[in-house]
Design an enzyme around this catalytic site. Structure first.
Site, PDB file in Angstrom:
ATOM      1  N   THR A   1       5.271  -0.279   3.340  1.00 47.76           N
ATOM      2  CA  THR A   1       5.990   0.828   3.967  1.00 47.76           C
ATOM      3  C   THR A   1       7.056   0.344   4.943  1.00 47.76           C
ATOM      4  OG1 THR A   1       4.319   1.043   5.725  1.00 47.76           O
ATOM      5  CG2 THR A   1       4.000   2.364   3.717  1.00 47.76           C
TER       6      THR A   1
ATOM      7  N   ASP B   1       4.162   5.250   9.845  1.00 50.11           N
ATOM      8  CA  ASP B   1       3.205   4.246   9.368  1.00 50.11           C
ATOM      9  C   ASP B   1       1.788   4.546   9.844  1.00 50.11           C
ATOM     10  OD1 ASP B   1       4.944   1.587   8.398  1.00 50.11           O
ATOM     11  OD2 ASP B   1       5.928   2.775   9.935  1.00 50.11           O
TER      12      ASP B   1
ATOM     13  N   HIS C   1       7.719   9.662   5.786  1.00 47.91           N
ATOM     14  CA  HIS C   1       8.011   8.805   4.637  1.00 47.91           C
ATOM     15  C   HIS C   1       6.777   8.043   4.140  1.00 47.91           C
ATOM     16  CE1 HIS C   1      12.341   9.270   5.417  1.00 47.91           C
ATOM     17  NE2 HIS C   1      12.073   9.023   6.691  1.00 47.91           N
ATOM     18  N   ASP C   2       6.173   7.279   5.032  1.00 49.13           N
ATOM     19  CA  ASP C   2       5.243   6.232   4.610  1.00 49.13           C
ATOM     20  C   ASP C   2       3.936   6.721   3.987  1.00 49.13           C
ATOM     21  OD1 ASP C   2       7.173   4.493   5.430  1.00 49.13           O
ATOM     22  OD2 ASP C   2       6.260   4.068   7.375  1.00 49.13           O
TER      23      ASP C   2
ATOM     24  N   ASN D   1      10.713  -1.608  11.740  1.00 48.33           N
ATOM     25  CA  ASN D   1      10.936  -0.565  12.745  1.00 48.33           C
ATOM     26  C   ASN D   1      11.061  -1.153  14.141  1.00 48.33           C
ATOM     27  OD1 ASN D   1      10.998   1.746  11.127  1.00 48.33           O
ATOM     28  ND2 ASN D   1       8.766   1.922  11.107  1.00 48.33           N
TER      29      ASN D   1
ATOM     30  N   ASN E   1      14.493   0.467   5.050  1.00 46.78           N
ATOM     31  CA  ASN E   1      13.601  -0.645   4.710  1.00 46.78           C
ATOM     32  C   ASN E   1      14.298  -1.676   3.827  1.00 46.78           C
ATOM     33  OD1 ASN E   1      11.512   0.500   6.152  1.00 46.78           O
ATOM     34  ND2 ASN E   1      10.481   1.348   4.357  1.00 46.78           N
TER      35      ASN E   1
END
Length: 292
Positions: free
Chosen positions: A143, A23, A260-261, A48, A184
């Site tokens: 995210t 993130d 990922h984010d 998270n 998520n």
């Protein structure tokens, strides 16, 4: 799909996140892509780590990386219905651990604190004011778990016409924290279902995309070559990625960790670098127990 210059220059973004090592890089990308994006603000959510940790981590990130003036509002502390779950095995007990087990980034300065207003009202006001200027829809980039976004739609259903949602969420095939579960979505499946069924425009950036965005040794070398390799900014950035690489290798057996984010932010920045397919959302069944 080619974007016009006007489309490139007029993208207003609200970032909903749960920092989280990856993130942080979504925050950096959104905050410093000023030729394409105007970052309206950041909201945090429990995913998270707890929302108290993710809020503190967002403040640490914007302070450390010089994004002063970006408002941060603390969002929801738990999913809509199911029990909370976090991911300390990947992000550590703080959600942003460094190699010594303590938070990697230094505490935010005394001037950095979350907005002391109702989170949903603040997000709604920020998005609606921008939309009512007569510009295009606000791009909401999510995210983490979609709890904040689902609650926003429940409380202010008219906002569906004012925004689009790009989320790092889900998978087409295998999941990462379950046979077909992406973390998520697994954290708040009811929120994910509520957003998909609301009529809002949703772009899902799934694991099949993010698992191609690997932080390889070559990436680390390029970061170290940006400037003075001994500078605090470079060393802390490398430490964030090294911790993430170590835990990802231990838990998921990845040689290099997927960031990922930032992929969700990158889609808003330049959709032409992605291949997109329009799919029809269907009813989804939310099954869980006390552990999942």
């Amino acid at each position: 799909m080619q974007e016009s210059e006007q489309q490139r220059e007029n993208k207003c973004v609200w970032l909903d996140c749960d920092p989280g090592h990856d993130d942080v890089f979504a925050i950096i990308l959104a905050g410093y892509s000023t030729d394409r994006i105007r970052l309206l603000g950041i909201s945090t959510v429990a995913c998270n780590q707890t929302v108290e940790h993710t809020t503190e981590n967002a403040l640490r990130a914007i302070d450390f990386y010089g994004l002063h003036g970006v408002p941060v509002v603390q969002g929801q502390p738990r999913p809509l219905i199911k029990a909370s779950q976090c991911c300390p095995e990947i992000h550590g007990s703080s959600g942003l651990d460094g190699l010594d087990g303590e938070p990697c980034l230094p505490p935010a300065s005394s001037g950095q604190h979350p907005i002391r207003e109702n989170a949903m009202a603040y997000i709604y006001d920020s998005i609606s004011k921008e939309y009512n200027k007569g510009t295009t829809k606000v791009n909401v980039v999510a995210t983490g778990a979609l709890t904040n976004i689902a609650l926003l739609i429940i409380l202010y259903p008219e906002i569906v016409e004012m925004m689009s949602v790009t989320c790092m969420a889900g998978s087409i095939g295998a999941g990462n924290t379950g046979p077909v579960s992406e973390f998520n979505v697994q954290t708040d499946p009811h929120a994910f279902h509520r957003v998909l069924s609301s009529g809002v425009d949703v772009t899902m950036v799934p694991l099949e995309v993010t698992h191609t965005a690997l932080c390889t040794p070559r990436v680390l070398e390029r970061i170290q070559s940006i400037g003075d390799a001994s500078s605090l900014m470079i060393t802390k950035t490398i430490e964030l990625l090294t911790f993430f690489a170590d835990t990802y290798k231990k838990v998921f057996k990845f040689s290099d960790p997927p960031l990922h984010d930032p992929c969700a932010v990158a889609y808003v920045l330049d959709p032409s670098i992605f291949s997109a397919e329009r799919l029809q959302a269907t009813e989804c069944e939310c099954m869980y127990d006390d552990e999942h």
